[in-house]
Design an enzyme around this catalytic site. Sequence first.
Site, PDB file in Angstrom:
ATOM      1  CG  ASN A   7      -6.562  -0.867   1.479  1.00 30.23           C
ATOM      2  OD1 ASN A   7      -5.831  -0.471   0.589  1.00 30.23           O
ATOM      3  ND2 ASN A   7      -5.874  -1.328   2.860  1.00 30.23           N
ATOM      4  CB  CYS A  22      -1.142   0.084   1.246  1.00 30.14           C
ATOM      5  SG  CYS A  22      -1.862  -1.526   1.262  1.00 30.14           S
ATOM      6  CG  HIS A  43      -3.035   3.750   2.356  1.00 28.97           C
ATOM      7  ND1 HIS A  43      -3.723   3.249   1.240  1.00 28.97           N
ATOM      8  CD2 HIS A  43      -2.915   2.315   3.301  1.00 28.97           C
ATOM      9  CE1 HIS A  43      -3.810   2.028   1.018  1.00 28.97           C
ATOM     10  NE2 HIS A  43      -3.566   1.254   2.467  1.00 28.97           N
TER      11      HIS A  43
END
Length: 327
Positions: A284, A113, A254
């Site tokens: 996500n 990520c 994020h």
Amino acid sequence: MKRARIVGTGMAVPEKVLTNADLEKIVDTTDEWIVSRTGIRERRIASEHEALSDFALPAAQRALEMAGIPGDEVDLVICATVSPDTPFPATSTQIQAAIGAAGAAAFDISAACTGFIYGLGIANQYLRAGGAKTALVVGGEILSKFTDWTDRNTCVLFGDGAGAVVLRADGESESGILGVSLHSDGHLGHLLQRPAGGSRRPPSLRDLEADQSFIKMRGNETFKVAVRSLAEVSDEVLKAAGLAHEEVDWFIPHQANLRIIEAVGRRLEIREGHTYVNIERYGNTSAASVPIALDELNRAGRIEEGDIVLCAAFGSGLVWGAGLFRW
Ligand code: COA
């Protein structure tokens, strides 16, 4: 020294929307649980025949179009992903070929990520040192293909998509990347991983049957590290640039969990209304989450010239990082 400046942004996501109500039919969960624990209401999921480059390429093309730069001027292509089209060749080379960036350096990076921030950091070094003039950094992920759709702990969290930026070396401009800080702690690799499918445990029927080829996460422990690391690295990159927290015009974290975003925003004392959140629509999207958010903000005309933009991410590794730029 030259500064790396973002001159174009782009994004692309699958058409298919998977809502929390859809997930209620697949696993033992509720819309209420997902919204209250994560902030996610829906996510985009690739079809059976779609792969990363089906989104990474249009995201890249939109970023190039906005920049008004033809593909053949790109001399560095970085694709941040842990879900490439194929283990090799690298998806970045598919993008390089499709945009016509003849002879450009092209490679994928694996920083989960945080991949996009790592890509930004690498491109920044290349452009400042004169190793490249025009860089394309793509963050993209199709994690739905590596999700255990019977595991309610993980399958409600992730979504697919890609985002991209075009960066140019600029000797004149005040705007551009002010700093990038990157970190890792491999001792915490067990918190979030895909145990099988690599050279340690090559693809096998036994692992597939034991679900070891899918994402495994210890969510609660990851949560705590995420809040601490995001706050620390954001603080670090701001301090290095000599900027105060209240000078941040846009904080783009994020998009892993709304509670993480809010906790970090509070710790950093980001001004009310200056944190960008779109997790409710995409979940996500891993390496894609920061560039998708950046492109949405940019295309909506909400980032003004001179604005200070802070991006931060964390992910499997564990790895975390922050990037700071003046728009
Ligand atoms: N629906 C309903 N219940 C669920 C559920 C779901 N989708 N997923 C988990 N639960 C249950 C658990 O089984 C557990 O039940 P139990 O107490 O009976 O065992 C309970 O909810 C609480 O689980 P817990 O893990 O403590 O919840 P949490 O508040 O930590 O929230 C996450 C779980 C995953 C949302 C949260 O930990 C998180 O977001 N962590 C960070 C993850 C992350 O950011 N990962 C990506 C890094 S890039």
